[in-house]
Design a protein around this motif. Sequence first.
Motif, short mmCIF file in Angstrom:
data_model
loop_
_atom_site.label_atom_id
_atom_site.label_comp_id
_atom_site.label_asym_id
_atom_site.label_seq_id
_atom_site.Cartn_x
_atom_site.Cartn_y
_atom_site.Cartn_z
N HIS A 177 1.06 -1.41 -0.39
CA HIS A 177 -0.09 0.31 0.27
C HIS A 177 1.28 1.74 -0.19
CE1 HIS A 177 -3.86 -2.29 0.49
NE2 HIS A 177 -3.09 -2.84 1.57
N MET A 178 1.73 1.47 0.54
CA MET A 178 2.84 2.18 0.49
C MET A 178 3.99 2.47 -0.60
SD MET A 178 5.00 2.50 3.21
CE MET A 178 3.89 3.36 4.64
N GLY A 179 4.14 0.82 -0.90
CA GLY A 179 5.42 0.89 -1.68
C GLY A 179 6.43 0.32 -1.37
N ALA A 180 7.52 -1.02 -1.60
CA ALA A 180 8.13 -1.66 -1.30
C ALA A 180 9.64 -0.52 -0.77
CB ALA A 180 8.68 -2.99 -1.84
N GLU A 181 9.78 0.34 -1.39
CA GLU A 181 11.14 0.73 -1.46
C GLU A 181 10.42 2.19 0.05
OE1 GLU A 181 12.08 4.03 -4.23
OE2 GLU A 181 12.76 1.97 -5.07
N ARG A 182 9.16 2.86 0.31
CA ARG A 182 8.92 3.41 2.02
C ARG A 182 8.61 2.56 3.11
NH1 ARG A 182 7.41 8.19 1.01
NH2 ARG A 182 8.66 8.30 2.97
N ALA A 183 8.17 0.84 2.32
CA ALA A 183 7.83 0.01 3.33
C ALA A 183 9.35 -0.32 4.18
CB ALA A 183 6.99 -0.99 3.22
N ALA A 184 10.31 -0.46 3.05
CA ALA A 184 11.91 -0.36 3.74
C ALA A 184 12.07 -0.04 4.93
CB ALA A 184 12.54 -1.37 2.44
N GLU A 185 11.67 1.33 4.75
CA GLU A 185 12.48 2.64 5.71
C GLU A 185 11.84 2.34 7.17
OE1 GLU A 185 11.28 6.36 3.72
OE2 GLU A 185 12.09 5.88 2.56
N LEU A 186 11.13 1.81 7.25
CA LEU A 186 9.98 1.25 8.27
C LEU A 186 11.26 0.23 9.12
CD1 LEU A 186 6.12 1.71 7.37
CD2 LEU A 186 8.30 3.88 8.46
N ASP A 187 10.61 0.37 10.32
CA ASP A 187 11.46 -1.05 11.10
C ASP A 187 10.05 -2.05 11.94
OD1 ASP A 187 12.38 -2.61 13.13
OD2 ASP A 187 13.36 -1.60 14.02
N ILE A 188 9.86 -2.85 10.67
CA ILE A 188 8.35 -3.38 10.87
C ILE A 188 8.25 -3.80 12.24
CG2 ILE A 188 7.25 -5.42 9.48
CD1 ILE A 188 7.04 -1.87 8.03
N ARG A 189 8.92 -4.36 12.44
CA ARG A 189 8.87 -5.78 13.52
C ARG A 189 8.50 -4.35 15.21
NH1 ARG A 189 10.35 -10.87 14.13
NH2 ARG A 189 11.43 -11.40 11.64
N LYS A 190 9.41 -2.93 15.04
CA LYS A 190 9.46 -2.27 16.36
C LYS A 190 7.88 -1.85 16.22
CE LYS A 190 10.78 2.10 18.18
NZ LYS A 190 11.51 3.55 17.71
N VAL A 191 7.19 -1.87 14.86
CA VAL A 191 5.55 -1.23 14.60
C VAL A 191 5.04 -2.52 15.78
CG1 VAL A 191 4.30 -0.96 13.36
CG2 VAL A 191 6.39 0.02 12.21
N HIS A 192 5.27 -3.80 15.14
CA HIS A 192 4.64 -5.18 15.73
C HIS A 192 4.80 -5.03 16.53
CE1 HIS A 192 4.30 -9.18 15.73
NE2 HIS A 192 3.05 -8.71 14.94
N ARG A 193 5.45 -4.77 17.48
CA ARG A 193 5.89 -4.77 19.01
C ARG A 193 4.97 -3.66 19.94
NH1 ARG A 193 11.23 -5.11 18.05
NH2 ARG A 193 12.23 -2.91 17.93
#
Length: 544
Positions: A177-193
Amino acid sequence: MPNSLATSRAAVEDHPLIPTQARILASLEATLNARHVAVLVGRPGLGKTRILRELHRRVGGVYLTSREIVEASAKQDPFALEETVYHVVREALEQHPAVIVDDFQFVSLVACCAHAYPRQNFLGAAILPLVDMAQQSGKRLIFATEGTPIVGIAGRLGQIGVPNFTPEDYGALCAAHMGAERAAELDIRKVHRFAPNLTARQLHTASEALRDVPSLDTDRFITHLREHHMASNVDLGEVQAVDLHDLKGIGDVIAALEANVVLPLEDSEVSEELDLAPKRGVLLAGPPGTGKTTIGRALAHRLKSKFFLIDGTIVSGTPNFYQHVHHIFEAAKTNAPAIIFIDDSDVIFEAGRETGFYRYLLTMLDGLESTSAGRVCLMMTAMDVGNLPPALVRSGRIELWLETRLPDEPAREAILADRCQRLPASIGPVDVAQLAAASEGLSGADLKRVIDDGKLLFAYERERTTSVATGTQYFLRAIETVRRNKEQYAAAEARARTRHPVRPPYFDNFSGAMAAMGDAAAGGAVEFVRSRVTARAMMMDVEG
């Protein structure tokens, strides 16, 4: 015929299934191959419809929702819901190799739980023949629901649950929904925690809202989630802004809260590394005005969407009381890690009429050991611990017992100095040390009233006469007034307790247990039930 509304709803999500959804689809196909009939269960927002649409694409057949059942029931007796379901699904089975029935909870809830419906729990009699028909003909029949068991067939069919999303699922949704490049800028595990229970819709909305933000980072993404998708039941605009460290004289209590509750809630990285969880039961006990409610205010501002409140605004005894409380617990579990703060819990139980709420809390405290609720902390405040049911505060349910206490002289001086800094210059200098020495036995709330009352006395005399006393003298007079009022209140409370000495009935059931707890405490085994927590010991626990 296939439902065009369901088709358009599914078309909104045109990316591939995320990993968890793909695994559930594979499990669903395996169950259908083995048993021909299955039930797909999951809370809203986890993608049941997407899984079913993909299954429909693979196996063909017909896709039904509540729409077909509603349209068919328009020509039938409204109390013949079971027959309507039977005829709609039977006709579909006769004409198609597979029948997928989505959103079946709208039907099953009426059949099992609507008190006005006269034939409750009869739905199973309509579904079991359909199950037999599908199995004997080698066709496939799938129901999807949101967790309410389908009465009559629960346990008889292969049931597949859709679990909460993993970090990999979060990453896949954000990339879609935001594109792979933008998503790669996020710490997804931190968001999930921070928020492990988000739905696909919430991640979709957040990703689209932040897709074009130039300076996007993980903290910005989490802030957006907190503000837009993780609502607490507390309006922070109506809560006085205060910090935990503004409280004077209870530094040991604040340190214990920081270590045992706040740290596991705030620092997700450390919590994951060391497998930390907040204490599941915390009791703040102490005299009136010693900061218990203020601690709640500070936690509300600090934790925001992770803080939920039960207080006098949720009126005990009203028809919606238990429904409201249950909703708060469920919301806290969804936003976990989180705190549920029950203010003045002893007042709720004082009359002894809230046995239902008491047993509900027992169940919830025991249930907080479970995986789904293990990161929810239940925090209660009480002025008189003797009014709390003994089983509620026993060791193992209340894991952290803290006492807020009357401030000593240095603490009173710090409180008064802080408040006197904000006095207008017209009052003149104030001897804070003298006021602190004269105010022994007063609480922090009492000292606030001393300053307010002293200002009123000063204003009254200044308007009446041309000569006024020093500011210190007005505040000393206010101290005596506040102390006299406290003595009058204590005497009135003692008379009231003399007239109404009966204890709530549930205390009788635990009198033996309380005696045993007292004996153990005398032997040093159960420090937990002492009337107060030693400040020194609490600091050692925190430092250790």
